[in-house]
Design a protein around this motif. Sequence first.
Motif, PDB file in Angstrom:
ATOM      1  N   GLU A  58      20.019   1.428   4.485  1.00 59.47           N
ATOM      2  CA  GLU A  58      20.464   0.381   5.412  1.00 59.47           C
ATOM      3  C   GLU A  58      19.381  -0.019   6.408  1.00 59.47           C
ATOM      4  O   GLU A  58      19.545  -0.994   7.149  1.00 59.47           O
ATOM      5  CB  GLU A  58      21.692   0.867   6.207  1.00 59.47           C
ATOM      6  CG  GLU A  58      22.924   1.160   5.356  1.00 59.47           C
ATOM      7  CD  GLU A  58      22.861   2.524   4.694  1.00 59.47           C
ATOM      8  OE1 GLU A  58      21.927   3.305   5.031  1.00 59.47           O
ATOM      9  OE2 GLU A  58      23.724   2.818   3.849  1.00 59.47           O
ATOM     10  N   ALA A  59      18.280   0.741   6.440  1.00 59.64           N
ATOM     11  CA  ALA A  59      17.227   0.444   7.406  1.00 59.64           C
ATOM     12  C   ALA A  59      16.524  -0.861   7.045  1.00 59.64           C
ATOM     13  O   ALA A  59      16.210  -1.114   5.879  1.00 59.64           O
ATOM     14  CB  ALA A  59      16.215   1.587   7.451  1.00 59.64           C
ATOM     15  N   LEU A  60      16.281  -1.676   8.063  1.00 61.08           N
ATOM     16  CA  LEU A  60      15.489  -2.894   7.898  1.00 61.08           C
ATOM     17  C   LEU A  60      14.191  -2.698   8.675  1.00 61.08           C
ATOM     18  O   LEU A  60      14.221  -2.121   9.770  1.00 61.08           O
ATOM     19  CB  LEU A  60      16.249  -4.102   8.462  1.00 61.08           C
ATOM     20  CG  LEU A  60      17.612  -4.406   7.831  1.00 61.08           C
ATOM     21  CD1 LEU A  60      18.338  -5.475   8.625  1.00 61.08           C
ATOM     22  CD2 LEU A  60      17.445  -4.831   6.378  1.00 61.08           C
ATOM     23  N   TRP A  61      13.099  -3.170   8.137  1.00 55.58           N
ATOM     24  CA  TRP A  61      11.851  -2.953   8.861  1.00 55.58           C
ATOM     25  C   TRP A  61      10.784  -3.942   8.439  1.00 55.58           C
ATOM     26  O   TRP A  61      10.890  -4.589   7.405  1.00 55.58           O
ATOM     27  CB  TRP A  61      11.361  -1.516   8.681  1.00 55.58           C
ATOM     28  CG  TRP A  61      10.893  -1.177   7.290  1.00 55.58           C
ATOM     29  CD1 TRP A  61      11.674  -0.902   6.204  1.00 55.58           C
ATOM     30  CD2 TRP A  61       9.536  -1.066   6.854  1.00 55.58           C
ATOM     31  NE1 TRP A  61      10.886  -0.629   5.112  1.00 55.58           N
ATOM     32  CE2 TRP A  61       9.569  -0.717   5.481  1.00 55.58           C
ATOM     33  CE3 TRP A  61       8.294  -1.229   7.477  1.00 55.58           C
ATOM     34  CZ2 TRP A  61       8.411  -0.525   4.742  1.00 55.58           C
ATOM     35  CZ3 TRP A  61       7.144  -1.029   6.728  1.00 55.58           C
ATOM     36  CH2 TRP A  61       7.206  -0.690   5.371  1.00 55.58           C
ATOM     37  N   ILE A 108       8.173  -2.092  12.862  1.00 49.32           N
ATOM     38  CA  ILE A 108       9.316  -2.594  13.627  1.00 49.32           C
ATOM     39  C   ILE A 108      10.557  -2.256  12.826  1.00 49.32           C
ATOM     40  O   ILE A 108      10.700  -2.692  11.680  1.00 49.32           O
ATOM     41  CB  ILE A 108       9.212  -4.112  13.827  1.00 49.32           C
ATOM     42  CG1 ILE A 108       7.839  -4.445  14.424  1.00 49.32           C
ATOM     43  CG2 ILE A 108      10.320  -4.628  14.723  1.00 49.32           C
ATOM     44  CD1 ILE A 108       7.395  -5.851  14.155  1.00 49.32           C
ATOM     45  N   MET A 112      14.906  -1.535  12.412  1.00 50.95           N
ATOM     46  CA  MET A 112      16.245  -1.851  12.902  1.00 50.95           C
ATOM     47  C   MET A 112      17.260  -1.070  12.087  1.00 50.95           C
ATOM     48  O   MET A 112      17.270  -1.147  10.857  1.00 50.95           O
ATOM     49  CB  MET A 112      16.535  -3.349  12.812  1.00 50.95           C
ATOM     50  CG  MET A 112      17.922  -3.723  13.343  1.00 50.95           C
ATOM     51  SD  MET A 112      18.237  -5.486  13.314  1.00 50.95           S
ATOM     52  CE  MET A 112      17.314  -5.995  14.753  1.00 50.95           C
ATOM     53  N   GLY A 113      18.102  -0.317  12.782  1.00 54.61           N
ATOM     54  CA  GLY A 113      19.126   0.475  12.125  1.00 54.61           C
ATOM     55  C   GLY A 113      20.361  -0.353  11.814  1.00 54.61           C
ATOM     56  O   GLY A 113      20.439  -1.524  12.186  1.00 54.61           O
ATOM     57  N   PRO A 114      21.343   0.240  11.150  1.00 51.88           N
ATOM     58  CA  PRO A 114      22.492  -0.516  10.659  1.00 51.88           C
ATOM     59  C   PRO A 114      23.514  -0.909  11.716  1.00 51.88           C
ATOM     60  O   PRO A 114      24.351  -1.767  11.456  1.00 51.88           O
ATOM     61  CB  PRO A 114      23.131   0.427   9.636  1.00 51.88           C
ATOM     62  CG  PRO A 114      22.703   1.778  10.052  1.00 51.88           C
ATOM     63  CD  PRO A 114      21.360   1.638  10.674  1.00 51.88           C
ATOM     64  N   ASP A 138      21.331  -4.421  16.934  1.00 49.40           N
ATOM     65  CA  ASP A 138      20.371  -5.498  16.706  1.00 49.40           C
ATOM     66  C   ASP A 138      19.155  -5.321  17.619  1.00 49.40           C
ATOM     67  O   ASP A 138      18.389  -6.259  17.838  1.00 49.40           O
ATOM     68  CB  ASP A 138      21.008  -6.881  16.883  1.00 49.40           C
ATOM     69  CG  ASP A 138      21.519  -7.107  18.297  1.00 49.40           C
ATOM     70  OD1 ASP A 138      21.985  -8.213  18.581  1.00 49.40           O
ATOM     71  OD2 ASP A 138      21.445  -6.172  19.115  1.00 49.40           O
ATOM     72  N   GLU A 139      19.001  -4.097  18.133  1.00 43.30           N
ATOM     73  CA  GLU A 139      17.797  -3.783  18.891  1.00 43.30           C
ATOM     74  C   GLU A 139      16.758  -3.212  17.939  1.00 43.30           C
ATOM     75  O   GLU A 139      17.089  -2.469  17.009  1.00 43.30           O
ATOM     76  CB  GLU A 139      18.114  -2.730  19.971  1.00 43.30           C
ATOM     77  CG  GLU A 139      19.075  -3.238  21.047  1.00 43.30           C
ATOM     78  CD  GLU A 139      18.544  -4.468  21.754  1.00 43.30           C
ATOM     79  OE1 GLU A 139      19.311  -5.438  21.928  1.00 43.30           O
ATOM     80  OE2 GLU A 139      17.340  -4.486  22.101  1.00 43.30           O
ATOM     81  N   VAL A 140      15.499  -3.568  18.160  1.00 41.87           N
ATOM     82  CA  VAL A 140      14.452  -3.054  17.289  1.00 41.87           C
ATOM     83  C   VAL A 140      13.781  -1.847  17.933  1.00 41.87           C
ATOM     84  O   VAL A 140      13.730  -1.720  19.160  1.00 41.87           O
ATOM     85  CB  VAL A 140      13.387  -4.130  16.963  1.00 41.87           C
ATOM     86  CG1 VAL A 140      13.994  -5.253  16.154  1.00 41.87           C
ATOM     87  CG2 VAL A 140      12.742  -4.659  18.219  1.00 41.87           C
ATOM     88  N   VAL A 159      10.126  -0.104  17.930  1.00 42.40           N
ATOM     89  CA  VAL A 159       8.727  -0.337  17.559  1.00 42.40           C
ATOM     90  C   VAL A 159       8.000   1.002  17.617  1.00 42.40           C
ATOM     91  O   VAL A 159       8.019   1.668  18.653  1.00 42.40           O
ATOM     92  CB  VAL A 159       8.054  -1.346  18.518  1.00 42.40           C
ATOM     93  CG1 VAL A 159       6.612  -1.600  18.095  1.00 42.40           C
ATOM     94  CG2 VAL A 159       8.845  -2.656  18.531  1.00 42.40           C
TER      95      VAL A 159
END
Lengths: 87, 373
Positions: free
Chosen positions: A9-12, A20, A22-24, A27-29, A31
């Motif tokens: 689920e991690a976006l980066w 950078i 972002m967890g699931p 909506d805070e990143v 860094v």
Amino acid sequence: MTTWERAPEALWRRSGERRILMGPTTDEVLVVEGTGRAIWDLLGEPCTQEELVGVLAEGFDARPEEVSLDVREFLGTLRDAGLVIER
Amino acid sequence: MIASSLARRVAAFGLPGHDGPLLEQSDGAPLSADDWAQLTRIVSAQRLAGYLHRAVEAGALPVTAEQRDEVDDLHLRSCATALRLERILVQLAALLDEAGIEFLVLKGTASAHLVHEDPSHRMFGDNDLLFRSGQFDEALAVLSGAGYQRAATPPTSAFARRFAKGATLHGTSGDEVDAHRNLVFGSFGFQIDLDELFASAVSFELGGRQLRALGPEARLMHACYHAALGDPVPRLNSIRDVAQMLTTGRHAPERLVHLARAWRAEPVLARALHLCREHLDVQVDGAVAEAFDAYQPSRRERRAIASYVGTDRSFLSKVLASLPYLDGPRERAAFLRASLVPSAEFTESRTNRRGVKPFRGGVRGAMARSRRR
């Protein structure tokens, strides 16, 4: 033996020497750079904490015991953010 | 003018043959403060931060320490925006899947993950989703349930259901979702085989979900429509998408040529190739160039293109230019009725601040007056 890997689920994104993340559930990143960036890059493949410590100690020319606490704390931060999973 | 020509080189950076110094005559001096400010304004507006960051990292553009920090910051903020949009996309995907609504991811996110070697190169500012026409109303209902509201009322429900490209929706987080039922409105859109878009879709993984996007040839066609028809002054990011796809070669050239001909989109591809040459100095070779480089559009096709990017880009101009592309008098009549005879809801939504309805009388009134003469 426990391994760590990036959560599906991690976006980066990659931004130079920074990552950078972002967890699931937010909506805070987050860094990360330096040791944190190195850990995130290594987690592209499942790793044990010991393997991470070994690679980082060699890469940063430090003793494993100096690196171990930072690695453990950082993995906890990533796990709490839903960015990594333990298996 | 240095900033605008430099922005084009930034937009092309990283394409084959475009990885050298960005300044033609460089003594290693960074840009002046004025030129730098103009460049970064264009880069921000055209969503080129990924390519500028890449160029600076590669040493292709000399920068001061302060300018370097600015590039890093711009890239970081642009990446953060992309991640927030992807988080939203994954959440919307869960809702749509649960409702049994099929969708394809278009443009930004799909391009970042399927076209570029590193998604950090491709910036975007909204989510674009394609739905089947038969599920479009249901899809909008799901999005509405998630807090999204239409930015504008369509002229009629028939227009929205049969002829519109789609709807722009604004979310409670300030984000935007473009819900598409077609890739382009009007003339060229009527020729697209919408079922084919879903039949040839490909999968990709994002945030733990399997999502679907246009197949490589349809994706390239969409990029051409967007670059060639999307804005009167073509956006560099859109042209870069076309050039990126044409030069990375993930499409089958013969299939692309076939689609372009089947969808009567030859003038669109010809214009897209021209934009790549003119704005990015990218010359495409091979079957696609052979088929369309020298294409001469007919008068009807020139009129159709002009309705998107010419001096008269009005809705009426697009409607009239679209008529030859519809099958038969009934379809044309239905299109005209749906487009030009507005519903009361649409008229109400367009009431200006002084309370005057711009369509007072409107087309109904004009038709009635012409009958009385």
